[in-house]
Design a protein around this motif. Structure first.
Motif, short mmCIF file in Angstrom:
data_model
loop_
_atom_site.label_atom_id
_atom_site.label_comp_id
_atom_site.label_asym_id
_atom_site.label_seq_id
_atom_site.Cartn_x
_atom_site.Cartn_y
_atom_site.Cartn_z
N UNK A 1 0.85 -1.19 0.00
CA UNK A 1 0.00 0.00 0.00
C UNK A 1 0.88 1.24 0.00
N UNK A 2 0.54 2.20 -0.85
CA UNK A 2 1.32 3.43 -0.97
C UNK A 2 0.41 4.63 -0.75
N UNK A 3 0.83 5.57 0.08
CA UNK A 3 0.10 6.82 0.30
C UNK A 3 0.97 7.96 -0.22
N UNK A 4 0.54 8.56 -1.32
CA UNK A 4 1.29 9.64 -1.95
C UNK A 4 0.61 10.98 -1.68
N UNK A 5 1.43 11.99 -1.43
CA UNK A 5 0.93 13.33 -1.11
C UNK A 5 1.04 14.22 -2.34
N UNK A 6 -0.04 14.91 -2.67
CA UNK A 6 -0.03 15.94 -3.71
C UNK A 6 -0.14 17.28 -3.01
N UNK A 7 0.96 17.99 -2.96
CA UNK A 7 1.06 19.23 -2.18
C UNK A 7 0.62 20.42 -3.02
N UNK A 8 -0.19 21.28 -2.43
CA UNK A 8 -0.52 22.58 -3.03
C UNK A 8 -0.12 23.63 -2.01
N UNK A 9 1.17 23.95 -2.01
CA UNK A 9 1.72 24.82 -0.96
C UNK A 9 1.15 26.22 -1.01
N UNK A 10 0.74 26.68 -2.20
CA UNK A 10 0.20 28.04 -2.31
C UNK A 10 -1.10 28.21 -1.54
N UNK A 11 -1.84 27.12 -1.34
CA UNK A 11 -3.09 27.17 -0.58
C UNK A 11 -2.97 26.46 0.76
N UNK A 12 -1.80 25.92 1.05
CA UNK A 12 -1.60 25.24 2.33
C UNK A 12 -2.41 23.97 2.47
N UNK A 13 -2.58 23.25 1.36
CA UNK A 13 -3.42 22.05 1.35
C UNK A 13 -2.68 20.85 0.79
N UNK A 14 -3.20 19.67 1.12
CA UNK A 14 -2.69 18.43 0.57
C UNK A 14 -3.86 17.56 0.07
N UNK A 15 -3.63 16.92 -1.08
CA UNK A 15 -4.50 15.86 -1.56
C UNK A 15 -3.71 14.56 -1.43
N UNK A 16 -4.42 13.44 -1.52
CA UNK A 16 -3.76 12.15 -1.32
C UNK A 16 -4.21 11.14 -2.36
N UNK A 17 -3.24 10.31 -2.79
CA UNK A 17 -3.53 9.16 -3.63
C UNK A 17 -3.07 7.91 -2.89
N UNK A 18 -4.03 7.04 -2.57
CA UNK A 18 -3.72 5.79 -1.90
C UNK A 18 -3.84 4.69 -2.95
N UNK A 19 -2.79 3.90 -3.13
CA UNK A 19 -2.80 2.91 -4.20
C UNK A 19 -2.23 1.58 -3.74
N UNK A 20 -2.74 0.52 -4.35
CA UNK A 20 -2.26 -0.84 -4.13
C UNK A 20 -2.90 -1.75 -5.16
N UNK A 21 -2.12 -2.67 -5.70
CA UNK A 21 -2.64 -3.68 -6.63
C UNK A 21 -3.40 -3.07 -7.80
N UNK A 22 -2.89 -1.94 -8.29
CA UNK A 22 -3.51 -1.31 -9.45
C UNK A 22 -4.75 -0.49 -9.16
N UNK A 23 -5.14 -0.37 -7.89
CA UNK A 23 -6.32 0.41 -7.49
C UNK A 23 -5.86 1.71 -6.83
#
Length: 452
Positions: A1-23
């Motif tokens: 299982x992988x938890x990747x962070x998508x940072x938007x530093x200009x707005x002080x926010x984070x989005x996340x992509x959680x992935x495993x086994x192609x999902x």
């Protein structure tokens, strides 16, 4: 299982992509979904679910469009009257996504219907909790975005929500908030880039204070937040349109002058020192940096024609990406090139740039006006004796309150004051930009005052 962070530093926010086994599962995506699509491709993951913790007030969500493009299930908390189809979830619901599942926790406080998602692995053990605007790193989400009538109720709710998260999850559970990395959605400044439930038990005010102390201190510490927040919830409730990052139409020298003369918004993206050294009369300086979209969105007259000036196309494209994140979609155009080529037959305006040592020297031999553009709470905590405080977001409507004379404009770092200086320069005031960190004011010998 992988938890990747998508940072938007200009707005002080984070989005996340959680992935495993192609999902892949995405949580709280920003509007420019191409970043997420690229990351999912790199992870060899197909996005099957998009989860929102709440209807956002600080940016336009990309969740609806991402779910459409990816053919993913769009999961949004029950309760808000939305203008589109989605899976509405309530407390206790479980979202199954291949090898993992997300348990829904109703965690009101930032909004009434806010939820957090507990990520469990294929054994059912909690791995992480995605807390949106509830439990932040050493803080909590602000509770006044729905209006003063709801603030007290939501603050009490926030206290209990954070405690519920801590009570129901083991100390090693990782915490992944959406807000709190410089976002105005945080009630107080946050600390750190990662944390666990155990760490939050020792540092989070909702977990270290009694309820009334927490409520009183949070409400007392709430500061102003950007004016564009008023539009975000409305757009997200209705359903945002797909983002369009097509290059804005080019604007020639004559058109640029006509737009400025007509009172339109013409914004120069160059560095604040470059703007001070030479700019087109009537343009405004908003340096393209991590603070750009927050303060342009805050001061911008919503719906007004907006033209950008940049040194190159990349600068324009970056600004455009930032602007669509807060729903400013329809740029009137852009002018690109060396500033002297864009002024036509006119001459460039300029004003001086100095630091706090320069201000100390100036005040020692003549009378000058010191304009502090920080927020009122910052000013109360300590300011230069005799300074006039007009917070930047109030300055466009209070320019006539700036005393006559030579005006030295400062803030905490130089960014807000640079915008303030450009506003004053536009009305022909004699202005000096203090491009310096406020902590240097005392060492420069400028007397400090604290307002009780």
């Amino acid at each position: 299982m992988d938890i990747a962070i998508i940072e938007t530093s200009s707005l002080g926010d984070r989005s996340y992509l959680i992935s495993a086994n192609g999902i892949g599962v995405v949580i709280d995506p920003q509007r420019d979904i191409d970043r997420i699509e690229k990351l999912a491709s790199e992870k060899n993951a197909t996005v099957t679910h998009v989860l929102e913790t709440h209807i956002h007030n600080d940016y336009v969500t990309g969740g609806l469009e991402l779910s459409r493009v990816a053919g993913a299930e769009y999961v949004v908390p029950e309760g808000d009257p939305l203008g589109y189809e989605r899976r509405a979830v309530n407390d206790g619901d479980v979202v199954e996504a291949g090898p993992f599942s997300f348990q829904v926790l109703h965690t009101p406080g930032h909004t009434h219907h806010h939820v957090s998602y507990v990520l469990r692995d294929d054994t059912g053990s909690p791995v992480a909790v995605f807390t949106g605007g509830s439990m932040l790193y050493g803080s909590t989400g602000r509770t006044d975005l729905l209006g003063s009538d709801h603030t007290a109720e939501l603050t009490h709710s926030q206290y209990h929500s954070v405690r519920r998260i801590a009570d129901e999850l083991p100390p090693e559970t990782a915490v992944y908030p959406t807000h709190g990395f410089g976002s105005f959605c945080s009630a107080t400044p946050t600390s750190g880039d990662a944390s666990t439930i155990g760490e939050q038990r020792a540092t989070n005010p909702a977990l270290t204070q009694d309820e009334q102390t927490y409520v009183d201190e949070l409400i007392a510490g709430l500061s102003a937040y950007p004016a564009y927040y008023a539009h975000m919830g409305v757009i997200n409730t209705k359903g945002p349109e797909p983002v369009d990052l097509t290059n804005p139409a080019p604007v020639n020298v004559q058109e640029l002058r006509q737009r400025i003369d007509a009172g339109e918004w013409v914004v120069d993206l160059r560095t604040r020192t470059a703007f001070a050294a030479g700019h087109i009369d009537g343009s405004l300086g908003f340096e393209l940096s991590t603070s750009f979209v927050t303060y342009l969105g805050w001061l911008y007259e919503w719906g007004a024609p907006l033209t950008l000036i940049g040194e190159n196309a990349d600068q324009i494209n970056e600004a455009q990406r930032e602007l669509v994140r807060i729903g400013i979609d329809d740029l009137a155009g852009a002018a690109v090139g060396e500033i002297r080529t864009l002024v036509g037959d006119g001459t460039l305006r300029a004003y001086a740039v100095s630091d706090f040592a320069g201000l100390a020297a100036a005040t020692s031999d003549r009378t000058v006006v010191v304009l502090d553009t920080r927020q009122s709470g910052e000013f109360r905590d300590g300011h230069i004796a005799g300074a006039v405080n007009i917070p930047l977001h109030e300055l466009p409507h209070r320019l006539d309150e700036v005393p006559a004379g030579e005006v030295w404009v400062h803030c905490a770092s130089g960014y807000r004051s640079s915008i303030g200086a450009s506003l004053l320069d536009r009305i022909d005031r004699n202005v000096v930009l203090v491009d310096d960190d406020y902590e240097n004011a005392a060492s420069a010998g400028l007397p400090q005052t604290i307002t009780p």
